[in-house]
Design an enzyme around this catalytic site. Sequence first.
Site, PDB file in Angstrom:
ATOM      1  N   LYS A 193       0.845  -1.199   0.000  1.00  0.00           N
ATOM      2  CA  LYS A 193       0.000   0.000   0.000  1.00  0.00           C
ATOM      3  C   LYS A 193       0.874   1.241   0.000  1.00  0.00           C
ATOM      4  O   LYS A 193       1.869   1.311   0.727  1.00  0.00           O
ATOM      5  CB  LYS A 193      -0.899  -0.021   1.242  1.00  0.00           C
ATOM      6  N   SER A 228      -9.589   1.693   3.090  1.00  0.00           N
ATOM      7  CA  SER A 228      -8.773   2.442   2.154  1.00  0.00           C
ATOM      8  C   SER A 228      -7.755   1.597   1.407  1.00  0.00           C
ATOM      9  O   SER A 228      -7.151   2.053   0.437  1.00  0.00           O
ATOM     10  CB  SER A 228      -8.038   3.561   2.905  1.00  0.00           C
ATOM     11  N   SER A 236      -9.750  -0.772   7.329  1.00  0.00           N
ATOM     12  CA  SER A 236      -9.232  -0.600   5.974  1.00  0.00           C
ATOM     13  C   SER A 236      -8.478  -1.781   5.399  1.00  0.00           C
ATOM     14  O   SER A 236      -8.089  -1.748   4.235  1.00  0.00           O
ATOM     15  CB  SER A 236      -8.334   0.645   5.915  1.00  0.00           C
TER      16      SER A 236
END
Length: 482
Positions: free
Chosen positions: A76, A151, A175
């Site tokens: 990420k 996210s 997330s």
Amino acid sequence: MKYKTFAAARQALVHGETSCEALVSSFLERIDARNDDLNAFLSVDRDGALNHARYLDSQRQRGNERPLDGLVLGVKDTISIRGQQLTCGSKMLADFTSSYDATVIARLREAGAIFIGKTNCDAFGMGSTNETSYFGPVAHPQQADYVPGGSSGGSAAAVAAGLCHAALGSDTGGSVRQPAAFCGAVGLKPTYGRVSRYGLVAYASSLDTIGPLTHSVQDAATLLGCLAGRDGHDATTASVPCPDYSAACSQPIDGLAVGLPQEYFDDALDADIERMIQAQVEALQDAGATVTHVSLPHTAYTVPTYYVLATAEASSNLARYDGVRYGHRTNTAPPADADALEHLYRQTRTEGFGDEVKRRIMVGTYTLSTGAYKAYYDKAQRVRRLIRNDFDRVFDTVDVLLAPVTPGTAFRKQAADDPLAMYRSDRYTVAANLAGVPGLALPIGAHPTPPHLPVGLQLLGRPFDEATLLQVGAHLERANAA
């Protein structure tokens, strides 16, 4: 695809049926074929991944093997890798390059992991749909007009679409777990303090955790074994022994006590998802686990408590982006009657932050203001303690909690147009972050109604007892595959 899980790839590698370079090449081909449509990867380190794979192959020929040799990993883009971009999905850091490795990156690299690229995410981790990224939304791997969750939506989509064996995400209010459930992947949120946050760009420092998204519970256990442990760079990491997580996956579950929190099975939960979860409950009972209904009475306060505390911490953490030290800096000149420094701050942040980030900064700044501090921030901290007490009390009687991850399956894009609806969708995930307990999301099948999107459940456990979550999760995974 061949060698979908790392466990399968590892076996093939051990038996000489493939190589690290071949594994990387196969994923690069899939990225070339699918990423333009998915937008899961923001950048792909093609040369770096191939060169590292060749190095690992040469080391293996000399007898130097590592536990994660051949693991192809997405990361990420809120986690630092030295010499690579670190955008946080934001215009504010669109041109920023990290100068050091996060602790999780250093540990995984030492263990043999290969980093194939940085994955897309909601800007600064603020969002539940992956629609707030400056670089465009991520598409759901099964339905392009649906969201993958957020996210860590890029990480979840990349894993589910077979673009990598696994990916790292961060979980501040769900997330990792929510996009895992939406996309049909396994997502593990470790206990706060189990995995170092050094090198993770901060959103809400008392809530943020780094965790893996994988194709299997076994792969999640393997990664956690390398990620977990005390880190001198992060004072919040705990000196708590780390068990053999992989071994836990093969342990029987007879005699375990499973709790069903009644507040998580409310009117908002889709009826078909509830039926699917009930089938999982019956599978646990058939295997010898006892199941009881329990109560977490302060669940109704988790979403407002979370959005007071998380935004307050975000307001503080994001104050560093001022256009002076690093990141985006406005090129517009101040009006003749304006203060130059104030104009620099204001215009830089206006241009660099997206609407959702600005919204959360403003909410957080207000809750920390003199007139609102006691009414909101101080009260939210007190309620957070009550939420943690609920979990402590329940875990006196049960070993693990079983609950839905989200009220429904993935939904169509444009959800970010209704931020309150997006916040309410976090109703089953934020409590684990507020209480600091571990959570594991795993897929349990496809929803019976079109477009038949994935459904997940989550297991919540005692602090630092990820092993029991993996034990129960692996059993359910085997039962569902039978």
